[in-house]
Motif scaffolding. Structure first.
Motif, PDB file in Angstrom:
ATOM      1  N   PHE A  45       1.980   0.298   9.735  1.00 44.71           N
ATOM      2  CA  PHE A  45       1.236   1.341   9.037  1.00 44.71           C
ATOM      3  C   PHE A  45       1.883   1.669   7.696  1.00 44.71           C
ATOM      4  N   ILE A  46       3.190   1.855   7.692  1.00 45.57           N
ATOM      5  CA  ILE A  46       3.898   2.246   6.468  1.00 45.57           C
ATOM      6  C   ILE A  46       3.827   1.133   5.421  1.00 45.57           C
ATOM      7  N   ARG A  47       4.032  -0.118   5.822  1.00 43.27           N
ATOM      8  CA  ARG A  47       3.906  -1.239   4.874  1.00 43.27           C
ATOM      9  C   ARG A  47       2.508  -1.282   4.264  1.00 43.27           C
ATOM     10  N   THR A  48       1.490  -1.090   5.100  1.00 40.64           N
ATOM     11  CA  THR A  48       0.114  -1.104   4.614  1.00 40.64           C
ATOM     12  C   THR A  48      -0.127   0.050   3.645  1.00 40.64           C
ATOM     13  N   ALA A  49       0.364   1.219   3.972  1.00 44.37           N
ATOM     14  CA  ALA A  49       0.181   2.378   3.095  1.00 44.37           C
ATOM     15  C   ALA A  49       0.877   2.163   1.751  1.00 44.37           C
ATOM     16  N   ASP A  55      -1.270  -1.059  -4.976  1.00 44.21           N
ATOM     17  CA  ASP A  55      -2.513  -1.632  -5.516  1.00 44.21           C
ATOM     18  C   ASP A  55      -3.233  -0.616  -6.398  1.00 44.21           C
ATOM     19  N   ARG A  56      -3.285   0.630  -5.947  1.00 46.31           N
ATOM     20  CA  ARG A  56      -3.953   1.681  -6.733  1.00 46.31           C
ATOM     21  C   ARG A  56      -3.257   1.927  -8.069  1.00 46.31           C
ATOM     22  N   GLN A  57      -1.960   1.750  -8.094  1.00 47.02           N
ATOM     23  CA  GLN A  57      -1.180   2.004  -9.310  1.00 47.02           C
ATOM     24  C   GLN A  57      -0.865   0.708 -10.058  1.00 47.02           C
TER      25      GLN A  57
END
Length: 139
Positions: A45-49, A55-57
């Motif tokens: 979960f943390i790696r994905t987040a 990606d957003r930045q």
């Protein structure tokens, strides 16, 4: 024949371990998503987040990398690389976003002669002796 096996070049890890503190409610929500099968475990979960946020930045990161003239990815410096820089009289300014590594057979003396500065955003791997020799040049 000797029964001793020596590793000629240590394998570099492909990741760095981080420790973080989360609130109990956030942790509970992560555990709920793991339990319901959305993620394999908390680390997944943390790696994905983290990847999603990066990606957003992405545009901001690209602009900053270009502005700061950082090499992106993996940069390895061998004895031959450092000898060439020393012999040419052009000390290296190592600026890396990712992983910068200096070969373990590089001596502290050669490192000081060939490297003017080190700025690494990510991980920097070198022998403890080389890191100590470059301590005043590492930002």
């Amino acid at each position: 024949m000797s029964g001793t096996v020596r590793e000629l070049r240590p394998k570099a890890p492909d990741s760095e371990k981080l420790t973080l503190n989360l609130g109990f409610v956030d942790l509970g929500q992560i555990d709920l998503l793991v339990r319901d099968g959305f993620y394999a475990n908390r680390a997944d979960f943390i790696r994905t987040a983290v990847r999603n946020q990066l990606d957003r930045q992405g545009d901001a990161v690209k602009q900053s990398v270009a502005r700061k003239q950082l090499s992106l990815g993996l940069s390895h410096y061998s004895v031959r690389d450092l000898e060439a820089a020393r012999d040419a009289g052009t000390p290296l300014h190592i600026q890396v976003l990712g992983l910068a590594s200096i070969a373990f057979d590089v001596t502290p003396e050669l490192a000081r002669q060939a490297i003017a500065s080190v700025q690494v955003l990510g991980a920097f791997q070198a022998s403890p002796e080389v890191k100590a020799a470059l301590a005043d040049r590492i930002a």
